[in-house]
Design a protein around this motif. Structure first.
Motif, PDB file in Angstrom:
ATOM      1  N   ALA A  74      -9.476 -12.591   1.870  1.00 13.43           N
ATOM      2  CA  ALA A  74      -9.259 -11.179   0.713  1.00 13.43           C
ATOM      3  C   ALA A  74      -7.712 -10.756   1.079  1.00 13.43           C
ATOM      4  N   VAL A  75      -7.337  -9.828  -0.109  1.00 15.83           N
ATOM      5  CA  VAL A  75      -6.056  -9.452   0.334  1.00 15.83           C
ATOM      6  C   VAL A  75      -5.455  -8.107   1.316  1.00 15.83           C
ATOM      7  N   PRO A  76      -6.378  -7.182   1.541  1.00 16.16           N
ATOM      8  CA  PRO A  76      -6.587  -6.259   2.713  1.00 16.16           C
ATOM      9  C   PRO A  76      -6.387  -7.349   3.957  1.00 16.16           C
ATOM     10  N   ASP A  77      -7.101  -8.343   4.192  1.00 14.77           N
ATOM     11  CA  ASP A  77      -7.008  -8.413   5.555  1.00 14.77           C
ATOM     12  C   ASP A  77      -5.956  -9.938   5.463  1.00 14.77           C
ATOM     13  N   ILE A  78      -5.454 -10.353   4.136  1.00 12.80           N
ATOM     14  CA  ILE A  78      -4.312 -10.486   4.385  1.00 12.80           C
ATOM     15  C   ILE A  78      -2.773  -9.791   4.946  1.00 12.80           C
ATOM     16  N   ALA A  79      -2.896  -8.772   4.537  1.00 14.65           N
ATOM     17  CA  ALA A  79      -2.219  -8.008   4.759  1.00 14.65           C
ATOM     18  C   ALA A  79      -2.132  -7.549   6.406  1.00 14.65           C
ATOM     19  N   LYS A  88      13.147  -0.563   9.290  1.00 14.77           N
ATOM     20  CA  LYS A  88      12.256   0.712  10.164  1.00 14.77           C
ATOM     21  C   LYS A  88      10.865   0.582  10.280  1.00 14.77           C
ATOM     22  N   ASN A  89      10.038  -0.430   9.609  1.00 14.61           N
ATOM     23  CA  ASN A  89       8.793  -0.735   9.566  1.00 14.61           C
ATOM     24  C   ASN A  89       8.849  -1.571  10.574  1.00 14.61           C
ATOM     25  N   LYS A  90       9.528  -2.422  11.015  1.00 14.85           N
ATOM     26  CA  LYS A  90      10.125  -3.831  11.587  1.00 14.85           C
ATOM     27  C   LYS A  90       8.361  -3.601  12.783  1.00 14.85           C
ATOM     28  N   GLY A  91       7.351  -4.135  12.692  1.00 19.96           N
ATOM     29  CA  GLY A  91       6.070  -4.224  14.147  1.00 19.96           C
ATOM     30  C   GLY A  91       4.698  -3.447  13.386  1.00 19.96           C
ATOM     31  N   ARG A  92       5.086  -3.207  12.060  1.00 22.13           N
ATOM     32  CA  ARG A  92       4.181  -2.453  11.436  1.00 22.13           C
ATOM     33  C   ARG A  92       3.340  -3.723   9.603  1.00 22.13           C
ATOM     34  N   HIS A  93       2.644  -3.855   9.563  1.00 18.71           N
ATOM     35  CA  HIS A  93       1.260  -4.230   8.633  1.00 18.71           C
ATOM     36  C   HIS A  93       2.587  -3.579   7.481  1.00 18.71           C
ATOM     37  N   PRO A  94       2.657  -4.280   6.186  1.00 23.80           N
ATOM     38  CA  PRO A  94       3.248  -4.910   5.158  1.00 23.80           C
ATOM     39  C   PRO A  94       1.887  -3.589   4.132  1.00 23.80           C
ATOM     40  N   SER A  95       2.356  -3.096   3.033  1.00 23.40           N
ATOM     41  CA  SER A  95       1.137  -2.868   1.940  1.00 23.40           C
ATOM     42  C   SER A  95       0.948  -3.776   1.715  1.00 23.40           C
ATOM     43  N   VAL A  96      -0.872  -3.506   1.600  1.00 26.63           N
ATOM     44  CA  VAL A  96      -1.590  -4.162   0.225  1.00 26.63           C
ATOM     45  C   VAL A  96      -1.371  -4.617  -1.216  1.00 26.63           C
ATOM     46  N   ALA A  97      -0.279  -3.454  -1.660  1.00 30.70           N
ATOM     47  CA  ALA A  97       0.748  -3.571  -2.808  1.00 30.70           C
ATOM     48  C   ALA A  97       1.629  -4.479  -2.549  1.00 30.70           C
ATOM     49  N   SER A  98       2.079  -4.869  -1.586  1.00 36.01           N
ATOM     50  CA  SER A  98       3.260  -5.705  -0.747  1.00 36.01           C
ATOM     51  C   SER A  98       3.511  -6.992  -1.184  1.00 36.01           C
ATOM     52  N   VAL A  99       1.868  -7.283  -0.279  1.00 40.36           N
ATOM     53  CA  VAL A  99       0.715  -8.483  -0.110  1.00 40.36           C
ATOM     54  C   VAL A  99       0.543  -8.898  -1.691  1.00 40.36           C
ATOM     55  N   TYR A 100       0.323  -8.150  -2.794  1.00 47.35           N
ATOM     56  CA  TYR A 100       0.027  -8.405  -4.094  1.00 47.35           C
ATOM     57  C   TYR A 100       0.827  -8.829  -4.610  1.00 47.35           C
ATOM     58  N   ARG A 101       1.819  -8.305  -4.965  1.00 48.07           N
ATOM     59  CA  ARG A 101       3.275  -8.395  -5.216  1.00 48.07           C
ATOM     60  C   ARG A 101       3.648  -9.987  -5.306  1.00 48.07           C
ATOM     61  N   VAL A 102       3.510 -10.122  -3.686  1.00 49.22           N
ATOM     62  CA  VAL A 102       4.133 -11.854  -3.389  1.00 49.22           C
ATOM     63  C   VAL A 102       3.377 -12.665  -4.001  1.00 49.22           C
ATOM     64  N   LEU A 103       2.409 -12.458  -3.550  1.00 48.83           N
ATOM     65  CA  LEU A 103       1.484 -13.483  -4.236  1.00 48.83           C
ATOM     66  C   LEU A 103       0.887 -13.267  -5.957  1.00 48.83           C
ATOM     67  N   ALA A 104       1.625 -12.609  -6.721  1.00 45.23           N
ATOM     68  CA  ALA A 104       1.087 -12.677  -8.126  1.00 45.23           C
ATOM     69  C   ALA A 104       2.755 -13.621  -8.467  1.00 45.23           C
ATOM     70  N   ASP A 105       4.044 -14.370  -7.397  1.00 38.94           N
ATOM     71  CA  ASP A 105       4.701 -14.790  -7.667  1.00 38.94           C
ATOM     72  C   ASP A 105       3.916 -16.289  -8.055  1.00 38.94           C
ATOM     73  N   ASP A 106       2.280 -16.933  -7.445  1.00 42.22           N
ATOM     74  CA  ASP A 106       1.655 -18.178  -7.813  1.00 42.22           C
ATOM     75  C   ASP A 106       1.494 -18.566  -8.610  1.00 42.22           C
ATOM     76  N   GLY A 107       0.618 -17.547  -9.551  1.00 40.64           N
ATOM     77  CA  GLY A 107      -0.399 -17.748  -9.795  1.00 40.64           C
ATOM     78  C   GLY A 107      -1.827 -17.500  -9.717  1.00 40.64           C
ATOM     79  N   ILE A 108      -1.844 -18.316  -8.281  1.00 42.60           N
ATOM     80  CA  ILE A 108      -3.466 -17.490  -7.628  1.00 42.60           C
ATOM     81  C   ILE A 108      -3.052 -16.295  -7.729  1.00 42.60           C
ATOM     82  N   PRO A 109      -5.174 -15.860  -8.222  1.00 43.47           N
ATOM     83  CA  PRO A 109      -5.782 -14.342  -8.355  1.00 43.47           C
ATOM     84  C   PRO A 109      -5.665 -13.647  -7.126  1.00 43.47           C
TER      85      PRO A 109
END
Length: 112
Positions: A74-79, A88-109
């Motif tokens: 699941a995307v929240p688990d990936i994040a 400035k956010n070094k060491g923190r986790h990206p937002s779930v929305a950012s992960v969705y944006r990266v995965l949207a380039d694939d075509g993978i749902p």
């Protein structure tokens, strides 16, 4: 005090010449500032410095996120498994929305 106000612009005679002089000086100064800004940007580029925000995802993170998504994670688990490498956010986790944006380039749902 009576009579015309001091300092009112009169578009004829000396007033027009003075106004034209100041307009020319302002234009010249603006062009100088522009040239120096472009030189500074070019100098920074030569030193490998680029403006803007640091990237949240590097190529390895994107590949890892795509691999996890292909396995059905699941995307929240990936994040939660990813860590931002710089900025400035070094060491923190990206937002779930950012992960969705990266995965949207694939075509993978990316639905979770």
């Amino acid at each position: 005090m009576s009579g015309p106000l001091q300092g009112i612009y009169n578009p004829s005679g000396h007033g027009a010449a003075l106004f034209a002089f100041f307009a020319g000086m302002a234009e010249s100064e603006r062009e100088y500032i522009r040239e120096k800004s472009l030189e500074g940007q070019a100098s920074a580029r030569e030193r490998g410095r680029h403006g803007g925000r640091p990237k949240v995802f590097d190529d390895d993170m994107i590949a890892y996120a795509r691999t996890l998504r292909a396995r059905g994670v699941a995307v929240p688990d990936i994040a939660r498994k990813l860590v931002i490498p710089a900025g400035k956010n070094k060491g923190r986790h990206p937002s779930v929305a950012s992960v969705y944006r990266v995965l949207a380039d694939d075509g993978i749902p990316a639905e979770s």
